[in-house]
Design a protein around this motif. Structure first.
Motif, short mmCIF file in Angstrom:
data_model
loop_
_atom_site.label_atom_id
_atom_site.label_comp_id
_atom_site.label_asym_id
_atom_site.label_seq_id
_atom_site.Cartn_x
_atom_site.Cartn_y
_atom_site.Cartn_z
N GLU A 290 0.83 -1.21 0.00
CA GLU A 290 0.00 0.00 0.00
C GLU A 290 0.86 1.26 0.00
O GLU A 290 0.55 2.25 -0.67
N ILE A 291 1.96 1.22 0.75
CA ILE A 291 2.89 2.36 0.79
C ILE A 291 3.51 2.56 -0.60
O ILE A 291 3.62 3.69 -1.09
N ALA A 292 3.88 1.47 -1.23
CA ALA A 292 4.48 1.53 -2.57
C ALA A 292 3.51 2.19 -3.56
O ALA A 292 3.90 3.05 -4.36
N GLU A 293 2.23 1.81 -3.49
CA GLU A 293 1.22 2.38 -4.39
C GLU A 293 1.01 3.86 -4.09
O GLU A 293 0.90 4.67 -5.01
N GLN A 294 1.00 4.20 -2.82
CA GLN A 294 0.76 5.60 -2.41
C GLN A 294 1.89 6.51 -2.85
O GLN A 294 1.65 7.65 -3.26
N LEU A 295 3.12 6.04 -2.76
CA LEU A 295 4.30 6.88 -3.05
C LEU A 295 4.91 6.60 -4.42
O LEU A 295 5.96 7.15 -4.76
N TYR A 296 4.25 5.73 -5.19
CA TYR A 296 4.73 5.39 -6.53
C TYR A 296 6.16 4.82 -6.51
O TYR A 296 7.04 5.23 -7.25
N LEU A 297 6.36 3.89 -5.59
CA LEU A 297 7.65 3.18 -5.48
C LEU A 297 7.40 1.69 -5.67
O LEU A 297 6.26 1.24 -5.62
N SER A 298 8.47 0.92 -5.86
CA SER A 298 8.31 -0.53 -5.90
C SER A 298 8.25 -1.05 -4.46
O SER A 298 8.75 -0.40 -3.53
N VAL A 299 7.66 -2.23 -4.29
CA VAL A 299 7.58 -2.84 -2.96
C VAL A 299 8.98 -3.10 -2.42
O VAL A 299 9.26 -2.89 -1.24
N GLY A 300 9.89 -3.51 -3.31
CA GLY A 300 11.28 -3.76 -2.90
C GLY A 300 11.96 -2.51 -2.38
O GLY A 300 12.70 -2.56 -1.38
N THR A 301 11.71 -1.38 -3.04
CA THR A 301 12.30 -0.11 -2.60
C THR A 301 11.79 0.28 -1.22
O THR A 301 12.55 0.70 -0.35
N VAL A 302 10.48 0.10 -1.02
CA VAL A 302 9.88 0.42 0.29
C VAL A 302 10.50 -0.47 1.37
O VAL A 302 10.88 0.01 2.45
N ARG A 303 10.64 -1.76 1.06
CA ARG A 303 11.21 -2.72 2.02
C ARG A 303 12.65 -2.31 2.39
O ARG A 303 13.02 -2.29 3.56
N ASN A 304 13.42 -1.96 1.37
CA ASN A 304 14.82 -1.55 1.62
C ASN A 304 14.90 -0.26 2.42
O ASN A 304 15.71 -0.14 3.34
N MET A 305 14.05 0.71 2.05
CA MET A 305 14.06 1.99 2.76
C MET A 305 13.64 1.81 4.21
O MET A 305 14.16 2.46 5.12
N LEU A 306 12.68 0.91 4.43
CA LEU A 306 12.22 0.64 5.79
C LEU A 306 13.34 0.06 6.64
O LEU A 306 13.51 0.41 7.82
N SER A 307 14.14 -0.83 6.04
CA SER A 307 15.28 -1.42 6.76
C SER A 307 16.28 -0.34 7.14
O SER A 307 16.81 -0.32 8.26
N VAL A 308 16.52 0.58 6.19
CA VAL A 308 17.44 1.69 6.45
C VAL A 308 16.93 2.57 7.59
O VAL A 308 17.67 2.97 8.48
N ILE A 309 15.62 2.84 7.55
CA ILE A 309 14.99 3.69 8.58
C ILE A 309 15.14 3.04 9.96
O ILE A 309 15.51 3.70 10.94
N LEU A 310 14.83 1.74 10.04
CA LEU A 310 14.92 1.03 11.33
C LEU A 310 16.36 1.05 11.86
O LEU A 310 16.57 1.24 13.06
N ASP A 311 17.32 0.90 10.95
CA ASP A 311 18.74 0.94 11.35
C ASP A 311 19.12 2.33 11.84
O ASP A 311 19.78 2.49 12.86
N LYS A 312 18.69 3.36 11.09
CA LYS A 312 19.02 4.74 11.45
C LYS A 312 18.49 5.10 12.84
O LYS A 312 19.17 5.76 13.63
N LEU A 313 17.26 4.68 13.10
CA LEU A 313 16.60 5.06 14.36
C LEU A 313 16.86 4.04 15.48
O LEU A 313 16.42 4.26 16.61
N GLU A 314 17.54 2.95 15.11
CA GLU A 314 17.81 1.88 16.07
C GLU A 314 16.52 1.37 16.71
O GLU A 314 16.38 1.27 17.93
N ILE A 315 15.57 1.06 15.81
CA ILE A 315 14.25 0.57 16.25
C ILE A 315 14.07 -0.85 15.71
O ILE A 315 14.51 -1.17 14.61
N ARG A 316 13.40 -1.67 16.50
CA ARG A 316 13.33 -3.10 16.22
C ARG A 316 12.35 -3.47 15.11
O ARG A 316 12.65 -4.26 14.24
N ASP A 317 11.12 -2.91 15.14
CA ASP A 317 10.11 -3.35 14.18
C ASP A 317 9.12 -2.23 13.85
O ASP A 317 9.22 -1.12 14.37
N ARG A 318 8.13 -2.54 13.00
CA ARG A 318 7.15 -1.56 12.53
C ARG A 318 6.31 -0.98 13.67
O ARG A 318 5.99 0.20 13.68
#
Length: 203
Positions: free
Chosen positions: A162-190
């Protein structure tokens, strides 16, 4: 020029139908109470331009805009709303709307902007333009604008698809960006990410 007015407030629809109908070059062919009705009326009425509210039941204006632009790309869409927050503005423009007016605009100004849009100009209310240039949304510390958008949508409970459709990105890109975000913020999960977001943006 054939207009379709879409708003869940019938009084707003009828008032605009009456007032804009007085303009010699504008014809209001129909009104709709939600985005789904607007989609259905497009085939029968073949409007040149739609005045579209955002918050409506069944299907909101942004969802309807995206669908109409996919099926009827020649139909122009002017958002007409009370909302001037950056998020709604960007979502509407990303969905394909060519204009964004506030309901506070006078009928004279509205008619002028409709003509300008039909002539090929992108129309943004002055206050809307200011919101985009000087957004009121704080970017989360350490994240880019796009990463903040993703966190915002995660916090709303949207899936990667749903995020991919909303932001016109691929699902893979969203997944990768989410991993980067979690690493940056040192947060475990969604879930923790959503809590982090709400704590910082709804103080």
């Amino acid at each position: 020029m054939k207009l379709l007015i879409v708003d869940d407030d019938e009084l707003v629809c009828r008032s605009l139908q009456l007032l804009l109908g007085k303009e010699k070059d504008l014809e209001v062919v129909n009104i709709a109470a939600n985005g789904q009705e607007a989609l259905e009326l497009c085939q029968n009425e073949q409007p040149d331009l739609i005045l579209m509210d955002i918050q409506m039941p069944i299907m909101n204006g942004i969802q309807s805009t995206k669908r109409i632009k996919q099926l009827y790309p020649s139909v122009q869409i002017m958002m007409l709303t009370t909302f001037q927050d950056e998020k709604n503005i960007r979502l509407a423009l990303n969905a394909g709307a060519e204009g964004y007016l506030l309901k506070s605009a006078s009928i004279e100004n509205m008619a002028q902007q409709i003509r300008a849009l039909q002539a090929g100009s992108t129309v943004l209310h002055a206050d809307v333009l200011k919101t985009i240039i000087e957004p009121d949304k704080e970017v989360l510390e350490g994240l880019t604008d796009r990463e903040t958008d993703i966190v915002d949508l995660v916090a709303q409970g949207l899936s990667n698809k749903e995020i991919a459709e909303q932001l016109y990105l691929s699902v893979g890109t969203v997944r990768n960006m989410l991993s980067v975000i979690l690493d940056k913020l040192e947060i475990r999960d969604r879930t923790q990410l959503a809590i982090y977001y709400w704590q910082r943006t709804h103080k």
